[in-house]
Scaffold this active site. Structure first.
Site, PDB file in Angstrom:
ATOM      1  N   HIS A  47       0.804  -1.225   0.000  1.00 57.48           N
ATOM      2  CA  HIS A  47       0.000   0.000   0.000  1.00 57.48           C
ATOM      3  C   HIS A  47       0.841   1.281   0.000  1.00 57.48           C
ATOM      4  O   HIS A  47       0.611   2.213   0.786  1.00 57.48           O
ATOM      5  CB  HIS A  47      -0.969  -0.014   1.180  1.00 57.48           C
ATOM      6  CG  HIS A  47      -2.001  -1.109   1.108  1.00 57.48           C
ATOM      7  ND1 HIS A  47      -2.437  -1.648  -0.081  1.00 57.48           N
ATOM      8  CD2 HIS A  47      -2.678  -1.784   2.088  1.00 57.48           C
ATOM      9  CE1 HIS A  47      -3.335  -2.585   0.160  1.00 57.48           C
ATOM     10  NE2 HIS A  47      -3.492  -2.700   1.450  1.00 57.48           N
ATOM     11  N   HIS A  50      -9.864   1.671   0.543  1.00 56.53           N
ATOM     12  CA  HIS A  50      -9.702   0.495   1.407  1.00 56.53           C
ATOM     13  C   HIS A  50     -10.821   0.384   2.450  1.00 56.53           C
ATOM     14  O   HIS A  50     -10.572   0.026   3.602  1.00 56.53           O
ATOM     15  CB  HIS A  50      -8.326   0.522   2.078  1.00 56.53           C
ATOM     16  CG  HIS A  50      -7.777  -0.835   2.361  1.00 56.53           C
ATOM     17  ND1 HIS A  50      -8.320  -1.667   3.317  1.00 56.53           N
ATOM     18  CD2 HIS A  50      -6.771  -1.516   1.789  1.00 56.53           C
ATOM     19  CE1 HIS A  50      -7.636  -2.798   3.330  1.00 56.53           C
ATOM     20  NE2 HIS A  50      -6.693  -2.738   2.414  1.00 56.53           N
ATOM     21  N   GLU A  89     -11.276  -4.046  -3.177  1.00 58.09           N
ATOM     22  CA  GLU A  89     -10.388  -2.951  -3.588  1.00 58.09           C
ATOM     23  C   GLU A  89     -10.163  -3.002  -5.097  1.00 58.09           C
ATOM     24  O   GLU A  89      -9.485  -3.888  -5.593  1.00 58.09           O
ATOM     25  CB  GLU A  89      -9.053  -3.073  -2.857  1.00 58.09           C
ATOM     26  CG  GLU A  89      -9.194  -3.213  -1.359  1.00 58.09           C
ATOM     27  CD  GLU A  89      -7.997  -3.940  -0.734  1.00 58.09           C
ATOM     28  OE1 GLU A  89      -6.856  -3.662  -1.111  1.00 58.09           O
ATOM     29  OE2 GLU A  89      -8.215  -4.795   0.130  1.00 58.09           O
TER      30      GLU A  89
HETATM   31  C1  BGC Z   1      -4.256  -6.682   1.880  1.00 57.08           C
HETATM   32  C2  BGC Z   1      -4.121  -7.555   3.106  1.00 57.08           C
HETATM   33  C3  BGC Z   1      -3.744  -6.706   4.275  1.00 57.08           C
HETATM   34  C4  BGC Z   1      -4.788  -5.615   4.420  1.00 57.08           C
HETATM   35  C5  BGC Z   1      -4.489  -4.674   5.545  1.00 57.08           C
HETATM   36  C6  BGC Z   1      -5.299  -5.655   2.149  1.00 57.08           C
HETATM   37  O1  BGC Z   1      -5.444  -4.824   1.047  1.00 57.08           O
HETATM   38  O2  BGC Z   1      -4.607  -7.450   0.741  1.00 57.08           O
HETATM   39  O3  BGC Z   1      -3.148  -8.550   2.903  1.00 57.08           O
HETATM   40  O4  BGC Z   1      -3.661  -7.489   5.453  1.00 57.08           O
HETATM   41  O5  BGC Z   1      -4.879  -4.883   3.240  1.00 57.08           O
HETATM   42  O6  BGC Z   1      -3.208  -4.216   5.470  1.00 57.08           O
END
Ligand code: BGC
Length: 344
Positions: free
Chosen positions: A99, A169, A305
């Site tokens: 991210h 998210h 997402e």
């Molecule tokens: C990811 C997960 C992660 C979560 C929080 C999601 O977008 O795919 O693997 O644990 O975000 O960080």
């Protein structure tokens, strides 16, 4: 105001539509903090997970409701290569980057309320931030229309070639009970292929057909039905995978995903022009501070997402358009969440 104990000043914006629904956004992370949908019965139902205070937002590690960038999802070894040049990014999940190493999700954006039902956020990310090349200007607009659609418009420009993959998210839970899980929600995804990942969430080989696997959501089924059953799920504690969306569905402007509350009282459709969607069933949400003051549990919410497939800066073989944005080009995409009562 969704935050009952803000000890720190963070700008909040409230969007209202003519149906009586309301969405609250925080400038911090351009975060969707609350989306309350007015039902015919008079009930106003919260459909996203959120925290009670800005301190909790800053402490939680689940990216609740945040705008994620410059690049959502994982980049292997936190390294990107373009035309033979390798660039090191900031690693924030072991040796990998997740991210965008929190650049967009963990700082204050500049917000401006453009109308009762619309807010715009802008962010400047300087050359080299989290390792990314070039200065980047990003903008995210949220609009709540009278059809109970929350429309998210993303745009960005760069002055050096840089991968861009912005997403929202938010975690959804359509049940009336705030302490419920999404395991009995029905889920539909217009995806014929999913992308297996290793135990660190990194794709290795390519896409796999969903046929005869727990990843087949082309006929809606409950999340619980096949949760944790496939070997590919066992590696990462449940569903935490991208699906390549059916291009024809996107082209026709149809919903790419749909969830329905346990008792079918409420449903939500996702529309997007992005090629893929990451389904994350909140496998590691336990302990995340909840709006109630208590904590969420595993599967309290699910994220859908919309994005490019993970690690796309290193994967020119992925069957979608390039994630690299060139100077002079515009990044411009839209995702919509439409919440409705199936029986009304
Ligand atoms: C990811 C997960 C992660 C979560 C929080 C999601 O977008 O795919 O693997 O644990 O975000 O960080």
């Amino acid at each position: 105001m969704p935050l009952t104990q803000p000890t720190q000043k963070v700008e909040t914006f409230t969007l209202k539509n003519n149906r009586g629904s309301e969405a609250t956004l925080l400038a911090w992370g351009a975060t969707l903090a609350s989306f309350k949908v007015q039902l015919v019965s008079g009930e106003r139902r919260e459909v996203v997970l959120g925290c009670d205070s800005i301190e909790d937002y800053q402490k939680q590690e689940a990216y609740l409701g945040a705008t994620v960038g410059r690049y959502a999802n994982r980049i292997k070894q936190a390294t990107i290569s373009h035309q033979g040049n390798a660039l090191s990014l900031t690693a924030n999940q072991g040796v990998h980057q997740l991210h965008g190493a929190d650049d967009f999700s963990h700082r204050e954006w500049q917000g401006e309320q453009l109308a009762d039902n619309k807010v715009s956020f802008t962010l400047f990310s300087a050359d080299g931030t989290c390792g990314y090349p070039g200065n980047m200007q990003a903008r995210v607009d949220y609009t709540l229309d009278d059809d109970n659609q929350l429309i998210i418009d993303y745009s960005a420009s760069v002055d050096k070639t840089c991968p861009v993959n912005l997403t929202d998210h938010s975690y959804f839970n359509l049940n009336a009970a705030a302490d419920s899980t999404i395991k009995q929600h029905q889920l539909y995804i217009a995806g014929d292929y999913y992308l297996p990942v290793d135990s660190e969430g990194i794709p290795q080989a390519g896409l796999k057909s969903v046929e005869n696997t727990g990843f087949d959501f082309r006929q809606a089924k409950t999340i619980a039905e096949d949760l944790g059953k496939d070997d590919d799920q066992k590696l990462v504690g449940g569903y935490d995978h991208s699906f390549l969306l059916q291009p024809a569905v996107i082209e026709r402007g149809e919903a790419v995903a749909r969830i329905v509350a346990d008792d079918q009282s409420l449903a939500m459709e996702v529309y997007t022009d992005k090629p893929a969607i990451q389904l994350y069933t909140g496998n590691f949400l336990a302990g995340t501070p909840a709006r109630s003051g208590d904590s969420y549990q595993a599967h309290s919410g699910l994220a859908l997402e919309t994005q490019y497939l993970p690690d796309s800066p290193n994967r020119p073989d992925w069957p979608h358009k390039s994630c690299w944005l060139e100077p002079g080009q515009g990044y411009c995409t839209q995702t919509r969440y439409r919440v409705y009562e199936p029986n009304n």
